[in-house]
Enzyme design. Structure first.
Site, PDB file in Angstrom:
ATOM      1  N   GLY A  12      61.454  44.590  14.429  1.00 48.31           N
ATOM      2  CA  GLY A  12      62.005  43.450  13.847  1.00 48.31           C
ATOM      3  C   GLY A  12      61.258  42.391  14.312  1.00 48.31           C
ATOM      4  N   GLY A  14      61.124  38.875  13.990  1.00 46.30           N
ATOM      5  CA  GLY A  14      61.757  37.781  13.468  1.00 46.30           C
ATOM      6  C   GLY A  14      61.735  36.767  14.537  1.00 46.30           C
ATOM      7  N   ARG A  42      55.005  39.138   7.006  1.00 43.49           N
ATOM      8  CA  ARG A  42      55.441  38.553   8.341  1.00 43.49           C
ATOM      9  C   ARG A  42      54.395  38.987   9.420  1.00 43.49           C
ATOM     10  NH1 ARG A  42      61.705  37.725   9.774  1.00 43.49           N
ATOM     11  NH2 ARG A  42      61.576  35.500   9.900  1.00 43.49           N
ATOM     12  N   PHE A 165      70.072  35.474  24.420  1.00 44.30           N
ATOM     13  CA  PHE A 165      70.753  34.128  24.473  1.00 44.30           C
ATOM     14  C   PHE A 165      69.920  33.156  24.166  1.00 44.30           C
ATOM     15  CE2 PHE A 165      73.398  37.135  26.835  1.00 44.30           C
ATOM     16  CZ  PHE A 165      74.529  36.882  26.480  1.00 44.30           C
ATOM     17  N   LEU A 224      79.116  37.578  21.115  1.00 46.69           N
ATOM     18  CA  LEU A 224      79.654  37.209  20.235  1.00 46.69           C
ATOM     19  C   LEU A 224      80.848  36.152  20.984  1.00 46.69           C
ATOM     20  CD1 LEU A 224      81.389  40.249  18.167  1.00 46.69           C
ATOM     21  CD2 LEU A 224      79.164  38.651  17.501  1.00 46.69           C
ATOM     22  N   CYS A 279      73.303  32.113  13.652  1.00 46.24           N
ATOM     23  CA  CYS A 279      74.000  32.732  14.408  1.00 46.24           C
ATOM     24  C   CYS A 279      75.595  32.475  14.620  1.00 46.24           C
ATOM     25  CB  CYS A 279      73.525  32.886  15.744  1.00 46.24           C
ATOM     26  SG  CYS A 279      72.031  33.814  15.886  1.00 46.24           S
ATOM     27  N   LYS A 342      67.930  22.782  13.286  1.00 43.50           N
ATOM     28  CA  LYS A 342      67.965  21.731  14.318  1.00 43.50           C
ATOM     29  C   LYS A 342      66.456  21.482  14.669  1.00 43.50           C
ATOM     30  CE  LYS A 342      68.527  24.038  18.424  1.00 43.50           C
ATOM     31  NZ  LYS A 342      68.718  24.906  19.500  1.00 43.50           N
TER      32      LYS A 342
END
Ligand SMILES: NC(=O)c1ccc[n+]([C@@H]2O[C@H](COP(=O)([O-])OP(=O)(O)OC[C@H]3O[C@@H](n4cnc5c(N)ncnc54)[C@H](O)[C@@H]3O)[C@@H](O)[C@H]2O)c1
Length: 467
Positions: A12, A14, A42, A165, A224, A279, A342
């Site tokens: 992955g 990303g 990608r 995080f 979560l 998210c 954002k």
């Protein structure tokens, strides 16, 4: 002591896999890090000789990639080969909300995770540590373990949970100096040894006291929980913003007043048109779904309210534009400053701009979009994804421009959807002169200097302030 790791693979490439692995490679020159993805375009972009063209825009990321790429950081589509060679395999694939079947619109779709587990099981010939980097429902490691351990080819697996995080827009900063790194593992001696191996990778640059270790389930659930708490703060201040607008209180003043209380703290108290991003919504829906599946109705309802409030905030921003423009925007031009969810990212997933645009398009508005980092094709694909109207209609009603002054020219109103710094620096007198009058600004981020704009002649609407 854990086994010393010298080869890492990450499945992955990303927004998480790319930056996270780039920083591991930068900080651990003795470890070869290979990031693999099925998406050829990608991977090609990650390998572009011009680091301005890497597929994830994050301040400072180009320099990190330039430093490590080709030295000990590699991007490739050869997934099997990378799995085979690695001692430690991170799974960093997407885990979107399910769009079909049981749990549709709520549960996390784990098909990509399962595919990765099956691929590892098929390819691996020697023992592997498998690290869940994706955000996953609590107890997913159990399923991953089952798939891996039932192949019967004698390979031993250890599963770790290592949720990420980082915040988009500050990913490199966050990865260089994280508040904490969280690693969950089995409480068996083998589990603890694997966990220690990953601790030692991070310890190359993260102080040991910031590396927290827990059992697998605490680690999975903590990610979560972190997102639910963060989103809840935004919905809490947004809920009060509506009350401020009716009572003459100013939400920025309220936020400042409560944020100085050390028990509350000043961060994540900025009222806005609503949170977006890939998210928060997905992870809260997932939490709600898990709670419901355990029969915990009150827990589920409690967290669901965070999403309900956020949807309301986006909708009422659009409704206010229509109402203020004399109850019709049909045929009027509305300029959108910002499309990304954002500032300092080119990511548009779940951006509030998409939903505000959709509501205004239902009212037959014409929209002109300017965002410094989001290309035209992305804006159209975001709107088409909603399937509210035909793609041709979206193309007809929405234009995407590369010059903010062009976006605002002849507009009846400007809506600020992203808090890009450059918006503050524009020549607002020039913008005013070229707009239809009365010229309205709807500041969905409380970004602009309201008094200055009012002095120029704009009619300004901010979130959480009386108009
Ligand atoms: N974006 C964030 O800010 C953020 C922060 C923390 C955690 N997360 C979590 O990290 C995970 C990844 O998020 P992202 O934003 O990087 O997603 P992304 O969509 O940007 O990247 C995922 C990549 O995985 C690839 N992929 C999917 N299945 C594959 C397979 N079987 N083999 C090889 N490649 C495969 C896709 O092609 C895609 O490029 C999610 O679980 C997300 O919740 C995201």
């Amino acid at each position: 002591m854990g086994k010393k790791i010298s080869k890492i693979c990450c499945i992955g490439a990303g927004y998480v896999g790319g930056p996270t692995m780039a920083v591991i490679a930068q900080k651990c020159p003795h470890i070869t890090v290979t990031v693999v993805d099925l998406n050829q375009a990608r991977i090609d972009a990650w390998n572009d000789p011009d680091t301005n063209n890497i597929p994830v825009y994050e301040p400072g990321l180009d320099a990190v990639v330039a430093e490590a790429r080709g030295r000990n950081l590699f991007f490739s589509t050869e997934v099997d080969k990378a799995i085979d060679e690695a001692e430690m395999i991170f799974i960093s694939v997407n885990t979107p909300t399910k769009t079909y079947g049981t749990g549709k619109g709520m549960a996390a779709d784990l098909k990509y995770i399962e595919l990765c587990a099956r691929q590892i099981a098929r390819v691996a010939k020697d023992d592997k540590i498998v690290v869940e980097k994706s955000t996953l429902p609590v107890r997913t490691a159990e399923a991953v373990k089952n798939i891996l351990q039932n192949t019967g080819n004698g390979v031993n697996y250890q599963i770790l949970s290592n949720p990420e995080f980082l915040a988009e827009g500050t990913a490199v900063e966050d990865l260089h100096a994280p508040d904490r790194v969280l690693i969950g593992g089995d409480t068996t001696p083998e589990g603890q040894e694997a966990l220690e191996s990953l601790v030692e990778v991070y310890a190359n640059w993260v102080p040991r006291e910031r590396i927290l270790t827990t059992n697998l389930w605490s680690s999975e659930l903590s990610k979560l929980t972190a997102n639910a708490f963060l989103a809840q703060r935004v919905s809490s201040i947004n809920a009060l913003s509506e009350l401020c607008e009716r009572t003459g209180a100013d939400v920025s003043e309220v936020a400042r007043s409560i944020g100085t209380d050390s028990r509350i703290g000043p961060k994540f108290l900025k009222s806005s048109v609503g949170f977006g991003g890939s998210c928060f919504q997905k992870d809260i829906l997932n939490l709600v779904y898990i709670a419901r599946s355990y029969g915990l109705k009150e827990v589920a309802d409690y967290w669901e309210q965070v999403i309900i409030m956020n949807d309301h905030q986006k909708r009422r921003f659009a409704t206010n534009i229509v109402k203020t423009l004399y109850n019709t925007v049909s045929g009027k031009k509305i300029a959108f400053l910002g499309w990304a969810f954002k500032k300092d990212t080119n990511d548009t997933r779940e951006s509030a701009a998409i939903y505000v645009a959709d509501d205004l398009l239902n009212e037959q508005a014409g929209i002109s979009v300017y965002d410094p980092k989001v290309p035209e094709s992305q804006v159209y694909s975001d709107l088409d994804y909603l399937e509210t109207r035909a793609s041709e209609k979206n193309k007809q009603l929405v234009t995407v421009v590369t010059d903010p002054y062009e976006a605002c020219k002849d507009a009846h109103a400007i809506a600020v959807l992203t808090e890009w710094d450059e918006f503050k620096e524009y020549d607002w007198i020039k913008i005013f002169e070229n707009m239809k009058k009365p010229a309205f600004v709807f500041d969905g981020r409380n970004l602009l200097d309201t008094n200055k704009l009012k002095d120029i002649g704009f009619k300004v609407y901010s979130i959480g302030k009386e108009a």
